[in-house]
Design a protein around this motif. Structure first.
Motif, PDB file in Angstrom:
ATOM      1  N   TYR A  72       0.831  -1.195   0.000  1.00 19.60           N
ATOM      2  CA  TYR A  72       0.000   0.000   0.000  1.00 19.60           C
ATOM      3  C   TYR A  72       0.873   1.256   0.000  1.00 19.60           C
ATOM      4  N   LYS A  73       0.311   2.351  -0.507  1.00 21.47           N
ATOM      5  CA  LYS A  73       0.973   3.650  -0.439  1.00 21.47           C
ATOM      6  C   LYS A  73       0.522   4.324   0.850  1.00 21.47           C
ATOM      7  N   VAL A  74       1.476   4.535   1.755  1.00 23.81           N
ATOM      8  CA  VAL A  74       1.137   4.934   3.121  1.00 23.81           C
ATOM      9  C   VAL A  74       1.861   6.221   3.489  1.00 23.81           C
ATOM     10  N   GLY A  75       1.166   7.071   4.223  1.00 24.26           N
ATOM     11  CA  GLY A  75       1.758   8.264   4.822  1.00 24.26           C
ATOM     12  C   GLY A  75       1.532   8.236   6.321  1.00 24.26           C
ATOM     13  N   LEU A  76       2.474   8.798   7.069  1.00 27.56           N
ATOM     14  CA  LEU A  76       2.363   8.861   8.532  1.00 27.56           C
ATOM     15  C   LEU A  76       2.557  10.305   8.957  1.00 27.56           C
ATOM     16  N   LEU A  77       1.527  10.895   9.548  1.00 25.11           N
ATOM     17  CA  LEU A  77       1.548  12.272  10.021  1.00 25.11           C
ATOM     18  C   LEU A  77       1.639  12.272  11.536  1.00 25.11           C
ATOM     19  N   ASP A  78       2.704  12.848  12.059  1.00 23.69           N
ATOM     20  CA  ASP A  78       2.905  12.964  13.500  1.00 23.69           C
ATOM     21  C   ASP A  78       2.221  14.240  13.959  1.00 23.69           C
ATOM     22  N   ALA A  79       1.038  14.104  14.540  1.00 20.68           N
ATOM     23  CA  ALA A  79       0.263  15.267  14.973  1.00 20.68           C
ATOM     24  C   ALA A  79       0.580  15.681  16.400  1.00 20.68           C
ATOM     25  N   ASP A  80       1.501  14.994  17.045  1.00 21.35           N
ATOM     26  CA  ASP A  80       1.904  15.368  18.398  1.00 21.35           C
ATOM     27  C   ASP A  80       2.934  16.491  18.276  1.00 21.35           C
ATOM     28  N   VAL A  81       2.460  17.722  18.197  1.00 22.64           N
ATOM     29  CA  VAL A  81       3.327  18.866  17.932  1.00 22.64           C
ATOM     30  C   VAL A  81       4.303  19.109  19.077  1.00 22.64           C
ATOM     31  N   TYR A  82       3.863  18.934  20.315  1.00 28.23           N
ATOM     32  CA  TYR A  82       4.694  19.251  21.461  1.00 28.23           C
ATOM     33  C   TYR A  82       5.696  18.142  21.807  1.00 28.23           C
ATOM     34  N   GLY A  83       5.386  16.920  21.457  1.00 32.17           N
ATOM     35  CA  GLY A  83       6.292  15.815  21.765  1.00 32.17           C
ATOM     36  C   GLY A  83       6.390  14.839  20.614  1.00 32.17           C
ATOM     37  N   PRO A  84       6.931  15.247  19.453  1.00 29.38           N
ATOM     38  CA  PRO A  84       6.999  14.345  18.292  1.00 29.38           C
ATOM     39  C   PRO A  84       8.068  13.274  18.468  1.00 29.38           C
ATOM     40  N   ASN A  85       7.684  12.019  18.257  1.00 30.60           N
ATOM     41  CA  ASN A  85       8.612  10.893  18.394  1.00 30.60           C
ATOM     42  C   ASN A  85       8.803  10.103  17.110  1.00 30.60           C
ATOM     43  N   VAL A  86       8.030  10.412  16.076  1.00 36.12           N
ATOM     44  CA  VAL A  86       8.133   9.676  14.820  1.00 36.12           C
ATOM     45  C   VAL A  86       9.525   9.792  14.199  1.00 36.12           C
ATOM     46  N   PRO A  87      10.173  10.969  14.199  1.00 34.20           N
ATOM     47  CA  PRO A  87      11.516  11.035  13.603  1.00 34.20           C
ATOM     48  C   PRO A  87      12.501  10.055  14.223  1.00 34.20           C
ATOM     49  N   LEU A  88      12.494   9.926  15.546  1.00 30.46           N
ATOM     50  CA  LEU A  88      13.405   9.001  16.210  1.00 30.46           C
ATOM     51  C   LEU A  88      13.068   7.560  15.875  1.00 30.46           C
ATOM     52  N   MET A  89      11.786   7.210  15.949  1.00 25.07           N
ATOM     53  CA  MET A  89      11.394   5.821  15.720  1.00 25.07           C
ATOM     54  C   MET A  89      11.558   5.404  14.268  1.00 25.07           C
ATOM     55  N   ILE A 111       5.385  21.533   1.089  1.00 28.97           N
ATOM     56  CA  ILE A 111       6.459  20.829   1.761  1.00 28.97           C
ATOM     57  C   ILE A 111       6.549  19.418   1.180  1.00 28.97           C
ATOM     58  N   ILE A 112       7.752  18.977   0.876  1.00 24.54           N
ATOM     59  CA  ILE A 112       7.963  17.622   0.370  1.00 24.54           C
ATOM     60  C   ILE A 112       8.216  16.708   1.556  1.00 24.54           C
ATOM     61  N   PRO A 113       7.375  15.719   1.797  1.00 22.52           N
ATOM     62  CA  PRO A 113       7.569  14.862   2.966  1.00 22.52           C
ATOM     63  C   PRO A 113       8.803  13.975   2.828  1.00 22.52           C
ATOM     64  N   LEU A 114       9.378  13.618   3.951  1.00 23.13           N
ATOM     65  CA  LEU A 114      10.473  12.652   3.953  1.00 23.13           C
ATOM     66  C   LEU A 114       9.896  11.257   3.771  1.00 23.13           C
ATOM     67  N   GLU A 115      10.754  10.296   3.470  1.00 22.27           N
ATOM     68  CA  GLU A 115      10.291   8.933   3.262  1.00 22.27           C
ATOM     69  C   GLU A 115      11.334   7.951   3.790  1.00 22.27           C
ATOM     70  N   ASN A 116      10.855   6.951   4.508  1.00 19.00           N
ATOM     71  CA  ASN A 116      11.716   5.891   5.012  1.00 19.00           C
ATOM     72  C   ASN A 116      10.876   4.637   5.191  1.00 19.00           C
ATOM     73  N   TYR A 117      11.475   3.491   4.895  1.00 16.14           N
ATOM     74  CA  TYR A 117      10.792   2.195   4.967  1.00 16.14           C
ATOM     75  C   TYR A 117       9.522   2.181   4.114  1.00 16.14           C
ATOM     76  N   GLY A 118       9.510   2.979   3.049  1.00 19.93           N
ATOM     77  CA  GLY A 118       8.358   3.011   2.157  1.00 19.93           C
ATOM     78  C   GLY A 118       7.198   3.834   2.659  1.00 19.93           C
ATOM     79  N   VAL A 119       7.389   4.618   3.719  1.00 18.37           N
ATOM     80  CA  VAL A 119       6.318   5.419   4.317  1.00 18.37           C
ATOM     81  C   VAL A 119       6.683   6.895   4.202  1.00 18.37           C
TER      82      VAL A 119
END
Length: 325
Positions: A34-51, A65-73
């Motif tokens: 599937y073509k998947v996007g992940l939006l980290d809406a936790d503005v005050y404590g974002p953890n998606v970049p680390l994980m 803005i051009i989103p980043l991509e990793n692991y196909g997401v």
């Protein structure tokens, strides 16, 4: 062109593994084709970049803005724009502008699924997303403990109030495998998520073990699902997004729900207030993303509140609930 995707909110009490579930389910869907996007809406404590193991600054193309991509997401998070341990001190009204920018100002492309990792609670970010676009549904993550289940029930009640379908409940940290006898240890109790789901009449999507390898994968930016492991996440993904129900519909649709604002004619709609920094006098030594700095430098005249409210009330029309096409 219109973007077509299924937007799914993932919520839960803080500390229950909500982001862990979001990251691993997103990677699982990508591995399933599937073509998947992940939006980290936790503005005050974002953890998606680390994980997700990436901390680059996204590039801009014009006003997008051009989103980043990793692991196909495809990924977007405030952690990319405000990296490091610098706190982001913003009030509620600015959050609405950020969520609108992340939804419509990011070149997501044609996605099958957009997973949105919500912050804890039932506050401004949740309502802003529900007002801005029609959501496919919500997944509630909880642990078996009574403290976590109390907040999970409130989350279910909020989404039912604003007419967002509940796709199901996930019980994380359901048990711990003993490394000696291979038996199950109920560190936080067991079965509370299933019982709560049955009581509230919502689907129960599955249990996830308290596994040190899942924690290690999140801390190192190499989630277990990216290594071909994590069968439990694949089961949850397939239950949440069955292939026979795979559908797409127009993304740019009218907001719905009891908290949606009235629609005004195009010529009478007040201009959206530009985003700005909570502290414009930042030290020059603390650098931010150029995109965030551009938001800070913008200055748009603030509309007259009485004039805007009067025009909105005059243009009030019945709402149409967004439904799949």
């Amino acid at each position: 062109s219109l973007l077509s995707r299924r937007a799914v909110l993932i919520t839960g009490k803080g500390g229950v593994g909500r982001t862990t579930v979001s990251v691993n389910v997103a990677i699982t869907l990508a591995r399933l084709g599937y073509k998947v996007g992940l939006l980290d809406a936790d503005v005050y404590g974002p953890n998606v970049p680390l994980m997700m193991g990436t901390n680059e600054a996204p590039r801009a193309r014009g006003e997008s803005i051009i989103p980043l991509e990793n692991y196909g997401v495809k990924l977007m998070s405030m952690g990319f724009l405000n990296p490091g341990d610098k706190a982001l001190v913003w009030r509620g009204p600015r959050l609405h502008g950020v969520m609108h920018q992340f939804l419509f100002g990011v070149e997501w492309g044609d996605l099958d699924y957009l997973l949105i990792d919500l912050p804890p609670g039932t506050g401004d970010v949740q309502l802003s997303l529900i007002q801005t676009a029609a959501m496919t549904g919500a997944v509630v993550v909880t642990t078996p403990s009574d403290v976590s289940l109390e907040d999970a029930r409130k989350a279910v009640d909020m989404f039912q109030t604003v007419q967002v379908p509940i796709l199901g409940m996930v019980e994380n940290m359901s048990f711990l495998k003993c490394p000696h006898c291979n038996g199950d240890i109920d560190a936080f109790g067991h079965g509370g998520g299933r019982r709560t789901a049955e009581t509230m009449g919502i689907p129960f999507l599955g249990e996830l073990a308290l596994d040190p390898s899942i924690r290690f994968g999140g801390d190192t930016g190499k989630p277990v699902t990216s290594q071909g492991k994590g069968a439990a996440f694949e089961e949850i993904a397939q239950r949440t997004f069955p292939s026979r129900a795979r559908r797409q519909w127009s993304w740019k649709t009218r907001p719905c729900g009891p908290f949606a604002p009235p629609v005004a004619p195009e010529d009478s709609r007040p201009r959206r207030r530009a985003l700005c920094s909570a502290n414009p006098r930042r030290s020059p030594g603390k650098s931010r993303s150029p995109i965030l700095e551009r938001w800070t430098r913008r200055s748009t005249p603030r509309p007259n509140a009485r004039t805007a409210s009067a025009s909105l009330r005059a243009a009030r029309v019945p709402w149409e609930t967004a439904s799949p096409s």
